[in-house]
Design a protein around this motif. Structure first.
Motif, PDB file in Angstrom:
ATOM      1  N   LEU A 130      -9.804  36.143   4.969  1.00  0.00           N
ATOM      2  CA  LEU A 130      -8.422  36.407   5.369  1.00  0.00           C
ATOM      3  C   LEU A 130      -7.592  35.138   5.462  1.00  0.00           C
ATOM      4  CD1 LEU A 130      -9.009  39.051   8.201  1.00  0.00           C
ATOM      5  CD2 LEU A 130      -8.128  39.490   5.897  1.00  0.00           C
ATOM      6  N   THR A 131      -8.188  34.042   5.935  1.00  0.00           N
ATOM      7  CA  THR A 131      -7.412  32.840   6.243  1.00  0.00           C
ATOM      8  C   THR A 131      -7.658  31.678   5.291  1.00  0.00           C
ATOM      9  OG1 THR A 131      -9.102  31.891   7.700  1.00  0.00           O
ATOM     10  CG2 THR A 131      -7.541  33.462   8.688  1.00  0.00           C
ATOM     11  N   GLY A 132      -8.801  31.673   4.605  1.00  0.00           N
ATOM     12  CA  GLY A 132      -9.158  30.538   3.774  1.00  0.00           C
ATOM     13  C   GLY A 132      -9.704  29.363   4.546  1.00  0.00           C
ATOM     14  N   GLU A 133      -9.866  29.485   5.864  1.00  0.00           N
ATOM     15  CA  GLU A 133     -10.386  28.377   6.667  1.00  0.00           C
ATOM     16  C   GLU A 133     -11.858  28.141   6.359  1.00  0.00           C
ATOM     17  OE1 GLU A 133      -7.400  28.976  10.529  1.00  0.00           O
ATOM     18  OE2 GLU A 133      -9.559  29.234  10.754  1.00  0.00           O
ATOM     19  N   ASP A 134     -12.263  26.864   6.344  1.00  0.00           N
ATOM     20  CA  ASP A 134     -13.646  26.545   6.024  1.00  0.00           C
ATOM     21  C   ASP A 134     -14.199  25.406   6.873  1.00  0.00           C
ATOM     22  OD1 ASP A 134     -12.249  24.397   5.028  1.00  0.00           O
ATOM     23  OD2 ASP A 134     -12.936  24.618   2.953  1.00  0.00           O
ATOM     24  N   GLU A 135     -13.577  25.148   8.048  1.00  0.00           N
ATOM     25  CA  GLU A 135     -14.051  24.089   8.928  1.00  0.00           C
ATOM     26  C   GLU A 135     -14.865  24.685  10.067  1.00  0.00           C
ATOM     27  OE1 GLU A 135     -11.114  20.486   9.109  1.00  0.00           O
ATOM     28  OE2 GLU A 135      -9.920  22.302   9.350  1.00  0.00           O
ATOM     29  N   GLY A 136     -15.612  23.821  10.769  1.00  0.00           N
ATOM     30  CA  GLY A 136     -16.415  24.282  11.891  1.00  0.00           C
ATOM     31  C   GLY A 136     -17.483  25.252  11.432  1.00  0.00           C
ATOM     32  N   TYR A 137     -17.720  26.307  12.222  1.00  0.00           N
ATOM     33  CA  TYR A 137     -18.788  27.239  11.844  1.00  0.00           C
ATOM     34  C   TYR A 137     -18.419  28.099  10.653  1.00  0.00           C
ATOM     35  CZ  TYR A 137     -16.178  29.728  15.574  1.00  0.00           C
ATOM     36  OH  TYR A 137     -15.201  30.245  16.391  1.00  0.00           O
ATOM     37  N   TYR A 138     -17.143  28.090  10.235  1.00  0.00           N
ATOM     38  CA  TYR A 138     -16.765  28.836   9.028  1.00  0.00           C
ATOM     39  C   TYR A 138     -17.325  28.183   7.764  1.00  0.00           C
ATOM     40  CZ  TYR A 138     -13.600  31.267  12.173  1.00  0.00           C
ATOM     41  OH  TYR A 138     -13.083  32.008  13.212  1.00  0.00           O
ATOM     42  N   ARG A 139     -17.745  26.921   7.880  1.00  0.00           N
ATOM     43  CA  ARG A 139     -18.301  26.221   6.709  1.00  0.00           C
ATOM     44  C   ARG A 139     -19.536  26.930   6.172  1.00  0.00           C
ATOM     45  NH1 ARG A 139     -21.984  22.039   6.320  1.00  0.00           N
ATOM     46  NH2 ARG A 139     -21.981  21.688   8.588  1.00  0.00           N
ATOM     47  N   ALA A 140     -20.308  27.552   7.063  1.00  0.00           N
ATOM     48  CA  ALA A 140     -21.540  28.222   6.638  1.00  0.00           C
ATOM     49  C   ALA A 140     -21.273  29.517   5.882  1.00  0.00           C
ATOM     50  CB  ALA A 140     -22.412  28.514   7.857  1.00  0.00           C
ATOM     51  N   PHE A 141     -20.010  29.946   5.826  1.00  0.00           N
ATOM     52  CA  PHE A 141     -19.664  31.201   5.152  1.00  0.00           C
ATOM     53  C   PHE A 141     -18.657  30.987   4.033  1.00  0.00           C
ATOM     54  CE2 PHE A 141     -21.250  32.121   9.300  1.00  0.00           C
ATOM     55  CZ  PHE A 141     -22.021  33.260   9.130  1.00  0.00           C
ATOM     56  N   ALA A 142     -18.233  29.747   3.840  1.00  0.00           N
ATOM     57  CA  ALA A 142     -17.165  29.465   2.887  1.00  0.00           C
ATOM     58  C   ALA A 142     -17.649  29.415   1.440  1.00  0.00           C
ATOM     59  CB  ALA A 142     -16.490  28.140   3.248  1.00  0.00           C
ATOM     60  N   ASP A 143     -18.970  29.327   1.231  1.00  0.00           N
ATOM     61  CA  ASP A 143     -19.462  29.241  -0.146  1.00  0.00           C
ATOM     62  C   ASP A 143     -19.394  30.597  -0.846  1.00  0.00           C
ATOM     63  OD1 ASP A 143     -21.369  30.310   1.535  1.00  0.00           O
ATOM     64  OD2 ASP A 143     -23.069  29.435   0.450  1.00  0.00           O
ATOM     65  N   ARG A 144     -19.796  31.664  -0.127  1.00  0.00           N
ATOM     66  CA  ARG A 144     -19.806  33.011  -0.703  1.00  0.00           C
ATOM     67  C   ARG A 144     -19.334  34.012   0.351  1.00  0.00           C
ATOM     68  NH1 ARG A 144     -24.774  31.226  -1.194  1.00  0.00           N
ATOM     69  NH2 ARG A 144     -25.668  33.039  -0.113  1.00  0.00           N
ATOM     70  N   PRO A 145     -18.113  33.898   0.833  1.00  0.00           N
ATOM     71  CA  PRO A 145     -17.683  34.773   1.936  1.00  0.00           C
ATOM     72  C   PRO A 145     -17.713  36.254   1.588  1.00  0.00           C
ATOM     73  CG  PRO A 145     -15.803  33.628   0.970  1.00  0.00           C
ATOM     74  CD  PRO A 145     -17.026  32.996   0.391  1.00  0.00           C
ATOM     75  N   LEU A 146     -17.396  36.583   0.337  1.00  0.00           N
ATOM     76  CA  LEU A 146     -17.382  37.990  -0.060  1.00  0.00           C
ATOM     77  C   LEU A 146     -18.787  38.581   0.008  1.00  0.00           C
ATOM     78  CD1 LEU A 146     -15.254  40.036  -1.015  1.00  0.00           C
ATOM     79  CD2 LEU A 146     -15.919  39.484  -3.355  1.00  0.00           C
ATOM     80  N   GLU A 147     -19.759  37.836  -0.497  1.00  0.00           N
ATOM     81  CA  GLU A 147     -21.138  38.311  -0.457  1.00  0.00           C
ATOM     82  C   GLU A 147     -21.667  38.384   0.971  1.00  0.00           C
ATOM     83  OE1 GLU A 147     -25.544  37.217  -2.319  1.00  0.00           O
ATOM     84  OE2 GLU A 147     -23.754  36.145  -3.002  1.00  0.00           O
ATOM     85  N   HIS A 148     -21.317  37.379   1.778  1.00  0.00           N
ATOM     86  CA  HIS A 148     -21.728  37.398   3.186  1.00  0.00           C
ATOM     87  C   HIS A 148     -21.154  38.634   3.884  1.00  0.00           C
ATOM     88  CE1 HIS A 148     -23.720  33.590   3.068  1.00  0.00           C
ATOM     89  NE2 HIS A 148     -22.623  32.874   2.880  1.00  0.00           N
ATOM     90  N   LEU A 149     -19.892  38.946   3.605  1.00  0.00           N
ATOM     91  CA  LEU A 149     -19.268  40.109   4.234  1.00  0.00           C
ATOM     92  C   LEU A 149     -19.932  41.399   3.772  1.00  0.00           C
ATOM     93  CD1 LEU A 149     -16.888  41.104   6.047  1.00  0.00           C
ATOM     94  CD2 LEU A 149     -15.615  41.432   3.929  1.00  0.00           C
ATOM     95  N   ALA A 150     -20.133  41.533   2.462  1.00  0.00           N
ATOM     96  CA  ALA A 150     -20.726  42.752   1.917  1.00  0.00           C
ATOM     97  C   ALA A 150     -22.148  42.947   2.441  1.00  0.00           C
ATOM     98  CB  ALA A 150     -20.715  42.700   0.395  1.00  0.00           C
ATOM     99  N   ARG A 151     -22.910  41.864   2.532  1.00  0.00           N
ATOM    100  CA  ARG A 151     -24.282  41.985   3.034  1.00  0.00           C
ATOM    101  C   ARG A 151     -24.285  42.366   4.507  1.00  0.00           C
ATOM    102  NH1 ARG A 151     -29.345  37.675   3.235  1.00  0.00           N
ATOM    103  NH2 ARG A 151     -30.946  39.211   2.692  1.00  0.00           N
TER     104      ARG A 151
END
Length: 609
Positions: A337-358
């Motif tokens: 939603l935001t495009g943020e990739d700092e802090g703990y969001y870094r662990a999900f920024a590589d494949r956020p769509l796949e992480h969400l779907a899984r």
């Protein structure tokens, strides 16, 4: 009442005989040389100790309402660490309260877990009054919206006038800033009369930094064998650890049995370090389930370790814990939603769509894979768990309040994306949770606040600024100076909901209507499927970019019913995938097009094509 650690128990066991009057005071102080009871209006009484570090005194004059303290080593005056109420704040005398008298002769039956729609709130900032009574006035509003459970952030007493509650000092004492224990009980009865369950967030992994005296007279309450982000860990091992375990389990039972809470959410259980043969979390859940058998009691975890074994089912019912907060789902959705990739969001920024779907189809995104922030495996396989074993949300107190400026999603994304996020959270088969005001698209911040003084206040201010030093937006001292002071009362006041805007602004009225509409669909169409049970789930990614695009997630019941969610998080159109034949429960943009529009979400129920 109910255990011995600092408990003032009216008409309790005294030695080998029963007493029918007065109060029996107990304190576990294994590293104290002497303990005295300071009962208001009475001379000090030296308490009798035993070899296990327990001190006891039966006062024939004490009664419900009596104020008292303990004096350690003829010098240090402390409140009861198991106090049931501190009318004048943490450092003042404790008050004898008979919580057993709160027990209802006819119990509220609760609701099935599948029906839970959780609304998380902070009592002090939810209403203008900031009290239990203020919250009680808003219960019809929540009921009419479609909320079936409210979750209160921790009530355990902390020093000062305001605090999130996660730095508790006296675990049994509901904070006097919100009202008396009788007012809390009245709130629960009012909620139950409206068929609203009430959950409570409890914290057993650490104690607050101010006015916590346990380490001075019960040093073995903590252990240096393990450490946490808050210092030495709570001791859950060995003989001394057995007393601590009993204290914490009795705390859970008190909230559930005496006040009548319908469930508990246990904060950061990954920080409960325990190498015992029977882990504390197992003993806790098994004891609660055994002692409250026959009641619908819901137990929830916050657990960074993603331990699926704690969520196992037997004949469709939770053996230990009903669900875990789904941080993986939130973090992946937030990145999309935001495009943020700092802090703990870094662990999900590589494949956020796949992480969400899984997360949507299997519960956890990380199920044993290496977690980038820790450079170590995280999680256990979770695909076999039912969707209701995970609680999904787009916002909560942590994810808003741990931002430097406490911004809600309404400040970070467009109204169209906010609508999409709301529909996704409320119409998937996992248990949904909203944070207070989210149902109306509120834009008031929720900041981190506390009322520390002296060195604790200064360390909190500096620690807060240091925490964000590696973020681009706060990389210089001048930028960090914009971060609100957590110990300034203005920070607390700024975090209060603006009910005038919620009730009157056109944008809030529209969003509240959308929330109510989505919850009606969930209640009528999706909850019956959850109760029936899903036997399989699968997903397919739409588009070629692993960092954006769309998804097609499907859940199938044994009877062949298929729930489908299609969503597009890209800024471009995507080809519309095959849709299940049947009923369209929701389409954010009802235009019948052969393309999946940006920000689109479609929810269908039917048979697989």
């Amino acid at each position: 009442m109910g255990h011995r650690l600092g408990t003032a128990g009216q008409a309790r066991q005294h030695g080998d005989r029963r007493v029918d009057h007065g109060v029996c005071f107990n304190l576990w102080a294994p590293t104290a040389q002497s303990v005295e009871l300071l009962e208001a209006g009475r001379p000090p009484q030296r308490m009798i100790g035993d070899d296990d570090g327990w001190y006891q005194w039966l006062s024939p004059t004490a009664h419900v309402g009596t104020r008292y303290q303990f004096r350690i080593n003829e010098d240090l005056v402390v409140p009861d660490p198991a106090s049931f109420f501190q009318p004048d704040d943490v450092g003042a005398p404790s008050e004898v309260i008979d919580t057993a008298a709160f027990r209802d002769p006819v119990l509220y039956p609760g609701r099935p877990w599948a029906e839970a729609v959780i609304y998380e709130l902070h009592v002090g900032t939810f209403s203008e009054e900031g009290t239990y009574a203020g919250l009680e006035k808003k219960l019809p509003y929540l009921r009419d919206l479609g909320i079936t459970a409210i979750e209160l952030m921790p009530l355990n007493d902390v020093p000062g006038r305001h605090n999130w509650g996660y730095d508790g000092v006296l675990l049994n004492a509901p904070n006097a800033r919100y009202g008396r224990p009788e007012d809390l009980k009245r709130l629960l009865r009012a909620a139950h009369a409206l068929d609203i369950m009430v959950y409570l967030d409890v914290v057993y992994n650490h104690f607050g930094p101010q006015l916590n005296y346990l380490h001075l007279y019960a040093e073995s309450f903590f252990t240096t064998r393990h450490s946490t982000g808050w210092g030495p860990a709570v001791n859950l091992e060995g003989q001394d650890g057995a007393f601590v375990r009993e204290f914490l389990i009795e705390n859970s039972l008190m909230w559930l049995r005496d006040y009548g809470f319908d469930g508990l959410r246990f904060d950061a259980v990954h920080a409960l370090k325990d190498d015992s043969e029977r882990h504390f979390l197992i003993e806790l859940a098994e004891t609660v389930r055994s002692q409250l058998a026959g009641r619908r009691v819901h137990l929830m975890l916050e657990n960074e370790a993603n331990q699926a074994h704690l969520l196992e089912r037997a004949q469709g019912e939770a053996k230990l814990y009903d669900a875990q907060w789904g941080d993986d789902f939130h973090n992946a959705l937030h990145v999309l939603l935001t495009g943020e990739d700092e802090g703990y969001y870094r662990a999900f920024a590589d494949r956020p769509l796949e992480h969400l779907a899984r997360s949507l189809t299997e519960g956890f995104a990380y199920q044993g894979e290496v977690f980038p922030l820790h450079d170590a495996p995280r999680g256990e396989p979770s695909a076999h768990l039912p969707p209701e074993a995970t609680i999904f949300f787009a916002q909560n107190h942590d994810q808003i309040g741990n931002r430097a400026l406490g911004e809600r999603l309404s400040r970070l994304v467009s109204p169209e994306k906010l609508d999409q996020a709301l529909a996704l959270v409320l119409l998937n088969p996992h248990i949904p949770m909203l944070f207070m005001g989210e149902e109306a698209g509120a834009d008031t911040p929720f900041l981190f606040f506390a009322d520390w003084s002296g060195q604790a206040a200064e360390l909190t201010r500096e620690g807060r600024r240091r925490e964000f030093a590696h973020f681009k937006a706060f990389s210089t001292p001048d930028m960090r100076a914009r971060i609100p002071d957590p110990c300034d009362e203005k920070t607390f006041v700024a975090s209060k909901l603006d009910w005038t805007a919620i009730e009157r602004s056109p944008a809030s009225v529209r969003f509240r209507g959308l929330t109510a509409q989505l919850l009606q669909i969930r209640r009528e169409k999706i909850v019956p499927l959850i109760k029936l049970g899903f036997v399989s789930a699968q997903y397919r990614l739409l588009g070629e970019d692993p960092r954006t695009g769309g998804l097609d997630a499907r859940w199938r019941t044994e009877k062949g019913d298929m729930l489908q969610i299609v969503a597009n998080f890209a800024d471009r159109e995507l080809p519309l995938p095959a849709l299940v034949a049947g009923e369209c429960l929701w389409r954010l943009r009802p235009a019948e097009t052969q393309a999946l529009l940006p920000g689109e979400i479609i929810v269908r129920l039917g048979q697989e094509t």
